[in-house]
Scaffold this motif. Structure first.
Motif, mmCIF file in Angstrom:
data_model
loop_
_atom_site.group_PDB
_atom_site.id
_atom_site.type_symbol
_atom_site.label_atom_id
_atom_site.label_comp_id
_atom_site.label_asym_id
_atom_site.label_seq_id
_atom_site.Cartn_x
_atom_site.Cartn_y
_atom_site.Cartn_z
ATOM 1 N N PHE A 1 -33.610 24.741 92.737
ATOM 2 C CA PHE A 1 -33.210 23.589 93.539
ATOM 3 C C PHE A 1 -34.282 22.494 93.464
ATOM 4 O O PHE A 1 -33.994 21.319 93.278
ATOM 5 C CB PHE A 1 -32.994 24.046 94.986
ATOM 6 C CG PHE A 1 -32.744 22.929 95.947
ATOM 7 C CD1 PHE A 1 -31.604 22.143 95.829
ATOM 8 C CD2 PHE A 1 -33.632 22.667 96.974
ATOM 9 C CE1 PHE A 1 -31.366 21.104 96.718
ATOM 10 C CE2 PHE A 1 -33.399 21.638 97.864
ATOM 11 C CZ PHE A 1 -32.266 20.852 97.737
ATOM 12 N N SER B 1 -29.038 22.654 99.211
ATOM 13 C CA SER B 1 -29.543 23.765 98.420
ATOM 14 C C SER B 1 -28.385 24.639 97.958
ATOM 15 O O SER B 1 -27.440 24.859 98.695
ATOM 16 C CB SER B 1 -30.515 24.575 99.270
ATOM 17 O OG SER B 1 -30.595 25.889 98.805
ATOM 18 N N ASP C 1 -27.622 28.538 87.355
ATOM 19 C CA ASP C 1 -28.841 28.181 88.082
ATOM 20 C C ASP C 1 -29.907 29.247 87.901
ATOM 21 O O ASP C 1 -31.075 29.039 88.248
ATOM 22 C CB ASP C 1 -28.534 28.046 89.579
ATOM 23 C CG ASP C 1 -27.524 26.942 89.828
ATOM 24 O OD1 ASP C 1 -27.853 25.785 89.533
ATOM 25 O OD2 ASP C 1 -26.412 27.240 90.291
#
Ligand SMILES: [Fe+2]
Ligand SMILES: [Fe+2]
Length: 339
Positions: A131, A3, A55
């Motif tokens: 993730f 992760s 992200d």
């Protein structure tokens, strides 16, 4: 895969014209181990998006020049960033502007002034989400590679499924298919012949006329395809294409002998472009036919009751806008992505 949170490698883009707010967010997130990239305008954010592949994006709704909404629209329309979570930081947001952001695909809101704990908790939760979506995207790529193996097995049909997917998508768009159903014809095109994986090389690649028994084996591919793919949830909607793409309008096709409009539209669209692609590319037993000859043959076959004539007419319209040397077709035939 670990992760991004555990490894502390997450990259976060913060877009706010207020340097103090950016500094506050940076002070909060860097100690959590994340890489924080800053931008003061939507234009600057676009450049950083390309370089940093973040992200998570935190964006102020009200930016000078192009707004947070514009930036959100750009993020969602680019295949490389479309799944990145975007949090809008709102000052005095109205019901309408929030609604606009939700329609634009915003992931979450955070209101100014925010508490450090709230921001940290939101960031943590959304990075977990990213993730999971990354893992899903990886799985998606595996599935697409799997689809390519069908074409790779036979040099004569190289790129066939990818071209069928492209043509089916264009025909689907032209007849007004949208959203999930349009995506289904694209994906169905990619997987329609998947069941050929279960057919022996000696039959599938035979450089001569097939015996009745061998032809019977080829005809099993829609059923084999359905059986092999039926547990994959992401392909559930494409299943009618996989299973019914060899049906004919007069009921003389296989595997179920469905007729007319009982054949799902997604399958009928695929059938027309599948036959077109098969005839316009070389086979071991004959060369490629011209588009004109192919359409002539297909018109005869519509009269015999095989294909959906309305869809064939619409497909002529697609071909009028798609030159034979179209870059996408050239790339797919060479085993490359369309763009
Ligand atoms: Fe097929
Ligand atoms: Fe096919």
């Amino acid at each position: 895969m670990s992760s991004p949170i555990e490894s502390g490698r997450a990259s976060i883009l913060v877009v706010d014209d207020d340097a103090q707010i950016r500094a506050l967010i940076v002070r909060l997130l860097r100690p959590m181990g994340h890489k924080v990239v800053e931008a003061a305008t939507a234009e600057e954010a676009q450049e950083k998006l390309r370089a940093a592949s973040p992200d998570l994006v935190l964006v102020d709704m009200q930016l000078p020049g192009r707004s947070g909404h514009d930036l959100l629209a750009e993020i969602r329309s680019d295949p490389r960033t479309r799944l990145v979570p975007v949090v809008m930081i709102t000052g005095a947001a109205t019901h309408e502007t929030k609604l606009k952001a939700i329609e634009g695909g915003v992931t979450d809101f955070i209101a100014k002034p925010f508490s450090p704990e709230e921001l940290a908790a939101r960031v943590h939760a959304l990075l977990e989400l990213k993730f999971v979506t990354d893992a899903l995207e990886d799985a998606e790529q595996v599935i697409i590679s799997l689809a390519r193996t069908i074409d790779a097995r036979d040099r004569y049909t190289y790129g066939h499924s990818a071209r069928v997917s492209l043509y089916a998508g264009l025909l689907g768009e032209r007849i007004g298919l949208q959203g999930r159903i349009l995506e289904t014809v694209r994906r169905g095109g990619l997987f329609h012949d998947f069941g050929k994986i279960a057919i022996r090389d000696a039959v599938l690649l035979k450089p001569a006329k097939l015996t009745a028994e061998e032809y019977g084996e080829i005809k099993r591919h829609p059923t084999e395809g359905r059986d092999l793919l039926q547990n994959m949830k992401t392909l559930l909607h494409a299943m009618p294409v996989v299973y019914h793409h060899h049906e004919r309008m007069d009921g003389s096709g296989y595997p179920d002998g469905l007729s007319g409009e009982t054949i799902p539209i997604t399958a009928r669209v695929t059938t027309v472009v599948d036959v077109f692609d098969a005839l316009t590319t070389a086979r071991v037993y004959r060369g490629a036919l011209s588009r004109e000859d192919t359409l002539g043959i297909m018109v005869d076959e519509v009269r015999k009751g095989w294909w959906d004539g309305r869809l064939l007419d619409e497909f002529r319209g697609v071909l009028a806008t798609l030159p034979e040397d179209d870059e996408r077709i050239r790339r797919l035939s060479a085993g490359l992505p369309a763009s």
